[in-house]
Design a protein around this motif. Sequence first.
Motif, PDB file in Angstrom:
ATOM      1  N   UNK A 113      84.978 -22.749 -63.442  1.00 32.80           N
ATOM      2  CA  UNK A 113      84.049 -21.808 -63.955  1.00 32.80           C
ATOM      3  C   UNK A 113      84.731 -20.360 -63.586  1.00 32.80           C
ATOM      4  N   UNK A 114      84.734 -20.023 -62.241  1.00 31.22           N
ATOM      5  CA  UNK A 114      85.260 -18.905 -61.639  1.00 31.22           C
ATOM      6  C   UNK A 114      86.671 -18.602 -62.257  1.00 31.22           C
ATOM      7  N   UNK A 115      87.619 -19.487 -62.554  1.00 30.30           N
ATOM      8  CA  UNK A 115      89.031 -19.407 -62.933  1.00 30.30           C
ATOM      9  C   UNK A 115      89.215 -19.550 -64.173  1.00 30.30           C
ATOM     10  N   UNK A 116      88.128 -19.930 -65.481  1.00 30.55           N
ATOM     11  CA  UNK A 116      88.224 -20.078 -66.665  1.00 30.55           C
ATOM     12  C   UNK A 116      89.252 -21.291 -66.922  1.00 30.55           C
ATOM     13  N   UNK A 117      89.016 -22.363 -66.121  1.00 27.57           N
ATOM     14  CA  UNK A 117      89.614 -23.625 -66.316  1.00 27.57           C
ATOM     15  C   UNK A 117      88.727 -24.577 -67.289  1.00 27.57           C
ATOM     16  N   UNK A 118      89.511 -25.546 -67.738  1.00 28.07           N
ATOM     17  CA  UNK A 118      88.516 -26.601 -68.667  1.00 28.07           C
ATOM     18  C   UNK A 118      89.069 -27.951 -68.292  1.00 28.07           C
TER      19      UNK A 118
ATOM     20  N   UNK B 177      85.399 -20.268 -55.378  1.00 30.22           N
ATOM     21  CA  UNK B 177      86.632 -20.405 -55.187  1.00 30.22           C
ATOM     22  C   UNK B 177      87.664 -19.708 -55.832  1.00 30.22           C
ATOM     23  N   UNK B 178      88.522 -18.717 -55.753  1.00 32.22           N
ATOM     24  CA  UNK B 178      89.371 -18.171 -56.658  1.00 32.22           C
ATOM     25  C   UNK B 178      90.707 -17.854 -55.928  1.00 32.22           C
ATOM     26  N   UNK B 179      91.627 -18.919 -55.620  1.00 31.24           N
ATOM     27  CA  UNK B 179      92.807 -18.728 -55.030  1.00 31.24           C
ATOM     28  C   UNK B 179      93.933 -19.171 -56.036  1.00 31.24           C
ATOM     29  N   UNK B 180      95.017 -19.701 -55.605  1.00 30.79           N
ATOM     30  CA  UNK B 180      96.179 -20.091 -56.332  1.00 30.79           C
ATOM     31  C   UNK B 180      95.831 -20.874 -57.293  1.00 30.79           C
ATOM     32  N   UNK B 181      96.241 -20.912 -58.456  1.00 31.25           N
ATOM     33  CA  UNK B 181      95.896 -21.507 -59.731  1.00 31.25           C
ATOM     34  C   UNK B 181      96.398 -23.030 -59.638  1.00 31.25           C
TER      35      UNK B 181
ATOM     36  N   UNK C 185      96.286 -24.807 -56.990  1.00 28.14           N
ATOM     37  CA  UNK C 185      95.354 -25.271 -56.032  1.00 28.14           C
ATOM     38  C   UNK C 185      93.989 -25.645 -56.632  1.00 28.14           C
ATOM     39  N   UNK C 186      93.660 -24.619 -57.525  1.00 27.98           N
ATOM     40  CA  UNK C 186      92.230 -24.616 -58.268  1.00 27.98           C
ATOM     41  C   UNK C 186      92.315 -26.008 -59.098  1.00 27.98           C
ATOM     42  N   UNK C 187      93.671 -26.008 -59.925  1.00 28.30           N
ATOM     43  CA  UNK C 187      93.644 -27.119 -61.045  1.00 28.30           C
ATOM     44  C   UNK C 187      93.424 -28.652 -60.121  1.00 28.30           C
ATOM     45  N   UNK C 188      94.346 -28.624 -59.053  1.00 29.59           N
ATOM     46  CA  UNK C 188      94.463 -29.956 -58.510  1.00 29.59           C
ATOM     47  C   UNK C 188      92.870 -30.186 -57.751  1.00 29.59           C
ATOM     48  N   UNK C 189      92.534 -29.386 -56.966  1.00 28.02           N
ATOM     49  CA  UNK C 189      91.452 -29.510 -56.196  1.00 28.02           C
ATOM     50  C   UNK C 189      90.253 -29.653 -56.882  1.00 28.02           C
ATOM     51  N   UNK C 190      89.954 -28.842 -57.878  1.00 25.85           N
ATOM     52  CA  UNK C 190      89.056 -28.775 -58.634  1.00 25.85           C
ATOM     53  C   UNK C 190      88.832 -30.182 -59.642  1.00 25.85           C
ATOM     54  N   UNK C 191      90.188 -30.601 -60.030  1.00 28.80           N
ATOM     55  CA  UNK C 191      90.004 -31.887 -60.712  1.00 28.80           C
ATOM     56  C   UNK C 191      89.789 -33.069 -59.659  1.00 28.80           C
ATOM     57  N   UNK C 192      90.275 -32.796 -58.563  1.00 29.96           N
ATOM     58  CA  UNK C 192      89.895 -34.025 -57.243  1.00 29.96           C
ATOM     59  C   UNK C 192      88.416 -33.994 -57.218  1.00 29.96           C
ATOM     60  N   UNK C 193      87.789 -32.943 -56.936  1.00 30.84           N
ATOM     61  CA  UNK C 193      86.203 -33.028 -56.628  1.00 30.84           C
ATOM     62  C   UNK C 193      85.562 -33.593 -57.954  1.00 30.84           C
ATOM     63  N   UNK C 194      85.914 -33.288 -58.917  1.00 31.48           N
ATOM     64  CA  UNK C 194      85.302 -33.365 -60.256  1.00 31.48           C
ATOM     65  C   UNK C 194      85.373 -35.036 -60.643  1.00 31.48           C
ATOM     66  N   UNK C 195      86.692 -35.702 -60.226  1.00 31.82           N
ATOM     67  CA  UNK C 195      86.888 -36.872 -60.108  1.00 31.82           C
ATOM     68  C   UNK C 195      86.065 -37.858 -59.289  1.00 31.82           C
ATOM     69  N   UNK C 196      85.839 -37.270 -57.972  1.00 28.71           N
ATOM     70  CA  UNK C 196      84.989 -37.976 -57.165  1.00 28.71           C
ATOM     71  C   UNK C 196      83.480 -37.970 -57.657  1.00 28.71           C
ATOM     72  N   UNK C 197      83.163 -36.985 -58.247  1.00 28.44           N
ATOM     73  CA  UNK C 197      81.805 -36.891 -58.663  1.00 28.44           C
ATOM     74  C   UNK C 197      81.712 -37.771 -59.758  1.00 28.44           C
TER      75      UNK C 197
END
Length: 292
Positions: free
Chosen positions: A35-40, A105-109, A111-123
Amino acid sequence: MKNVRKIHLPIHFKDLLLMTVGVIMAGFALESFLVPNKFFDGGVSGISLLIHEIYHVPLPVVLVIANLPFIVMSSYVINKEFAVKMFVCVVLLGVCFAYFPYPKVIVDKPLVSVFGGFFLGVGIGLTIRAGSVLDGIEVLGMYTGKRSSFSVTEIVFAINVIIFLIAALKFGIQTSLYSMLTYFTASKTVDYVVEGIEEYTGVTIISSRSEIVKDKLVNELGRGITVYKGERGYLPGNFEVHNDTDIIFTVITRLEMRKLKNLLHDIDPNAFIFANTIKEASGGILRRRSRH
């Protein structure tokens, strides 16, 4: 010394625990990364994120409302217990968004896409292990798949293509591509969480030294085997030459694949081997897995 009895948690409590942890992790991925990085993401989550960004409707409200039709649908397509679990997961996710203090968390894009996907996948993976889902798109795919010639995978893929196309038109191609990376990372993480790192692999072996191979598989690797009777030969230019042979089948984990290949190479470097991933396996001589 007295035997210590192993304490078994009630199944419904373990399911609730997995669902709760999974929802918290998915909420962390959405609220802190996406959400903070406007990713989907894909599926109903992706549709909800698009509506949230375009029309500024609160995300918890959109997620709950968007999933309600699929919760009702799942009670007919799957069963009522699944529908109840899905409803609990969706409501818990809305509660997490409203009251959980997730950091932004607003960092390198990348990193956001990979780790955002990772935590989402774990959940998502944890909720699936509990016998539920966080996203109703699979339910829609199953429902539609029964009434059309398209498979569930094809239907889900088509919906996700539309989501990422809309994201590209509204927020730019870069955002859409990063969102696709998030979705891909989440999908692969779900596979690992649900199937486990020790995913089973079925291996078929044809060797001229089959008796030694059978002995090593059973007594060194500790695996059960099944033996089919077949014929080998029938080669181009030498079609008349053929002989009886044993076709050996066994099931191992992917971590044991390299060990098996080395063992077979030492016995018969010319042995013919092929392997297939097995989604579900039970019974026989298999390592016991925890329920999911």
